[in-house]
Design a protein around this motif. Structure first.
Motif, PDB file in Angstrom:
ATOM      1  N   VAL A  29     -33.811 109.996 139.220  1.00 11.37           N
ATOM      2  CA  VAL A  29     -33.661 109.558 137.832  1.00 11.37           C
ATOM      3  C   VAL A  29     -34.789 108.614 137.440  1.00 11.37           C
ATOM      4  N   GLU A  30     -35.110 107.676 138.312  1.00 20.53           N
ATOM      5  CA  GLU A  30     -36.168 106.708 138.000  1.00 20.53           C
ATOM      6  C   GLU A  30     -37.545 107.361 137.975  1.00 20.53           C
ATOM      7  N   ALA A  31     -37.777 108.337 138.838  1.00 19.32           N
ATOM      8  CA  ALA A  31     -39.055 109.051 138.829  1.00 19.32           C
ATOM      9  C   ALA A  31     -39.215 109.829 137.531  1.00 19.32           C
ATOM     10  N   ILE A  32     -38.154 110.516 137.119  1.00 14.56           N
ATOM     11  CA  ILE A  32     -38.184 111.254 135.850  1.00 14.56           C
ATOM     12  C   ILE A  32     -38.434 110.298 134.701  1.00 14.56           C
ATOM     13  N   ALA A  33     -37.723 109.183 134.687  1.00 12.75           N
ATOM     14  CA  ALA A  33     -37.883 108.204 133.600  1.00 12.75           C
ATOM     15  C   ALA A  33     -39.298 107.658 133.566  1.00 12.75           C
ATOM     16  N   ALA A  34     -39.843 107.327 134.727  1.00  9.69           N
ATOM     17  CA  ALA A  34     -41.193 106.765 134.775  1.00  9.69           C
ATOM     18  C   ALA A  34     -42.211 107.755 134.225  1.00  9.69           C
ATOM     19  N   LEU A  35     -42.070 109.019 134.585  1.00  3.53           N
ATOM     20  CA  LEU A  35     -43.029 110.016 134.119  1.00  3.53           C
ATOM     21  C   LEU A  35     -42.831 110.372 132.652  1.00  3.53           C
ATOM     22  N   GLN A  36     -41.590 110.399 132.194  1.00  3.54           N
ATOM     23  CA  GLN A  36     -41.346 110.711 130.790  1.00  3.54           C
ATOM     24  C   GLN A  36     -41.788 109.577 129.878  1.00  3.54           C
ATOM     25  N   LYS A  37     -41.689 108.348 130.360  1.00  3.35           N
ATOM     26  CA  LYS A  37     -42.074 107.189 129.550  1.00  3.35           C
ATOM     27  C   LYS A  37     -43.514 106.757 129.815  1.00  3.35           C
ATOM     28  N   GLY A  38     -44.150 107.420 130.778  1.00  2.00           N
ATOM     29  CA  GLY A  38     -45.495 107.025 131.183  1.00  2.00           C
ATOM     30  C   GLY A  38     -46.550 107.398 130.167  1.00  2.00           C
ATOM     31  N   SER A  39     -47.765 107.109 130.541  1.00  2.00           N
ATOM     32  CA  SER A  39     -48.907 107.335 129.660  1.00  2.00           C
ATOM     33  C   SER A  39     -49.434 108.760 129.763  1.00  2.00           C
ATOM     34  N   ARG A  50     -46.768 108.768 145.650  1.00  2.00           N
ATOM     35  CA  ARG A  50     -47.067 107.698 146.599  1.00  2.00           C
ATOM     36  C   ARG A  50     -45.874 106.773 146.785  1.00  2.00           C
ATOM     37  N   ILE A  51     -45.258 106.398 145.686  1.00  2.00           N
ATOM     38  CA  ILE A  51     -44.139 105.452 145.740  1.00  2.00           C
ATOM     39  C   ILE A  51     -42.934 106.067 146.437  1.00  2.00           C
ATOM     40  N   THR A  52     -42.633 107.324 146.131  1.00  2.00           N
ATOM     41  CA  THR A  52     -41.433 107.964 146.670  1.00  2.00           C
ATOM     42  C   THR A  52     -41.618 108.555 148.062  1.00  2.00           C
ATOM     43  N   GLY A  53     -42.885 108.834 148.412  1.00  2.00           N
ATOM     44  CA  GLY A  53     -43.123 109.508 149.682  1.00  2.00           C
ATOM     45  C   GLY A  53     -43.007 111.016 149.564  1.00  2.00           C
ATOM     46  N   TRP A  54     -42.846 111.514 148.358  1.00  2.00           N
ATOM     47  CA  TRP A  54     -42.790 112.951 148.110  1.00  2.00           C
ATOM     48  C   TRP A  54     -44.198 113.467 147.888  1.00  2.00           C
ATOM     49  N   SER A  55     -44.357 114.775 147.993  1.00  2.00           N
ATOM     50  CA  SER A  55     -45.641 115.375 147.668  1.00  2.00           C
ATOM     51  C   SER A  55     -45.758 115.496 146.145  1.00  2.00           C
ATOM     52  N   GLU A  56     -46.979 115.666 145.666  1.00  2.00           N
ATOM     53  CA  GLU A  56     -47.154 115.869 144.225  1.00  2.00           C
ATOM     54  C   GLU A  56     -46.445 117.138 143.773  1.00  2.00           C
ATOM     55  N   GLU A  57     -46.419 118.153 144.637  1.00  2.00           N
ATOM     56  CA  GLU A  57     -45.706 119.397 144.296  1.00  2.00           C
ATOM     57  C   GLU A  57     -44.208 119.126 144.130  1.00  2.00           C
ATOM     58  N   GLN A  58     -43.630 118.298 144.990  1.00  2.00           N
ATOM     59  CA  GLN A  58     -42.212 117.962 144.851  1.00  2.00           C
ATOM     60  C   GLN A  58     -41.958 117.231 143.531  1.00  2.00           C
ATOM     61  N   VAL A  59     -42.864 116.345 143.159  1.00  2.00           N
ATOM     62  CA  VAL A  59     -42.727 115.614 141.894  1.00  2.00           C
ATOM     63  C   VAL A  59     -42.823 116.590 140.732  1.00  2.00           C
ATOM     64  N   GLN A  60     -43.765 117.528 140.813  1.00  2.00           N
ATOM     65  CA  GLN A  60     -43.913 118.520 139.751  1.00  2.00           C
ATOM     66  C   GLN A  60     -42.663 119.396 139.647  1.00  2.00           C
ATOM     67  N   GLN A  61     -42.095 119.783 140.788  1.00  2.00           N
ATOM     68  CA  GLN A  61     -40.868 120.580 140.786  1.00  2.00           C
ATOM     69  C   GLN A  61     -39.718 119.801 140.163  1.00  2.00           C
ATOM     70  N   LEU A  62     -39.620 118.524 140.493  1.00  2.00           N
ATOM     71  CA  LEU A  62     -38.583 117.673 139.911  1.00  2.00           C
ATOM     72  C   LEU A  62     -38.714 117.646 138.391  1.00  2.00           C
ATOM     73  N   MET A  63     -39.931 117.495 137.905  1.00  2.00           N
ATOM     74  CA  MET A  63     -40.148 117.430 136.467  1.00  2.00           C
ATOM     75  C   MET A  63     -39.876 118.784 135.798  1.00  2.00           C
ATOM     76  N   ARG A  64     -40.205 119.870 136.466  1.00  2.00           N
ATOM     77  CA  ARG A  64     -39.891 121.198 135.909  1.00  2.00           C
ATOM     78  C   ARG A  64     -38.392 121.379 135.789  1.00  2.00           C
ATOM     79  N   ARG A  65     -37.651 121.000 136.844  1.00  2.00           N
ATOM     80  CA  ARG A  65     -36.186 121.116 136.794  1.00  2.00           C
ATOM     81  C   ARG A  65     -35.612 120.231 135.700  1.00  2.00           C
ATOM     82  N   ALA A  66     -36.153 119.024 135.550  1.00  2.00           N
ATOM     83  CA  ALA A  66     -35.670 118.116 134.510  1.00  2.00           C
ATOM     84  C   ALA A  66     -35.913 118.722 133.128  1.00  2.00           C
ATOM     85  N   ALA A  67     -37.068 119.352 132.944  1.00  3.43           N
ATOM     86  CA  ALA A  67     -37.368 119.970 131.654  1.00  3.43           C
ATOM     87  C   ALA A  67     -36.450 121.166 131.394  1.00  3.43           C
TER      88      ALA A  67
END
Length: 74
Positions: A29-39, A50-67
């Motif tokens: 939830v916090e990762a999604i919020a940070a990216l949605q509210k980010g610059s 870096r902060i979560t320890g996930w790969s960039e691909e995992q972060v991208q997948q999370l954001m795709r699912r959120a969308a």
């Protein structure tokens, strides 16, 4: 058969798993919020990774699912 220690260990395991599952959901939830509210800068996904320890691909997948699910930052 004495199962007292096994019962205690199993209870600790269930409690730890519930705490871990809750923390994982909070991080998502916090990762999604940070990216949605980010610059929306190119390095934002890398910073979340870096902060979560996930790969960039995992972060991208999370954001795709959120969308796909219409998840909005609160």
């Amino acid at each position: 058969m004495d199962t007292g220690k096994l019962e205690l260990a199993a209870q600790r395991y269930r409690e730890a798993k519930a705490a871990l599952d809750g923390a994982y959901a909070d991080v998502q939830v916090e990762a999604i919020a940070a990216l949605q509210k980010g610059s929306d800068e190119p390095g934002d996904h890398a910073e979340v990774a870096r902060i979560t320890g996930w790969s960039e691909e995992q972060v991208q997948q999370l954001m795709r699912r959120a969308a796909e699910e219409g998840v909005e930052a609160s």
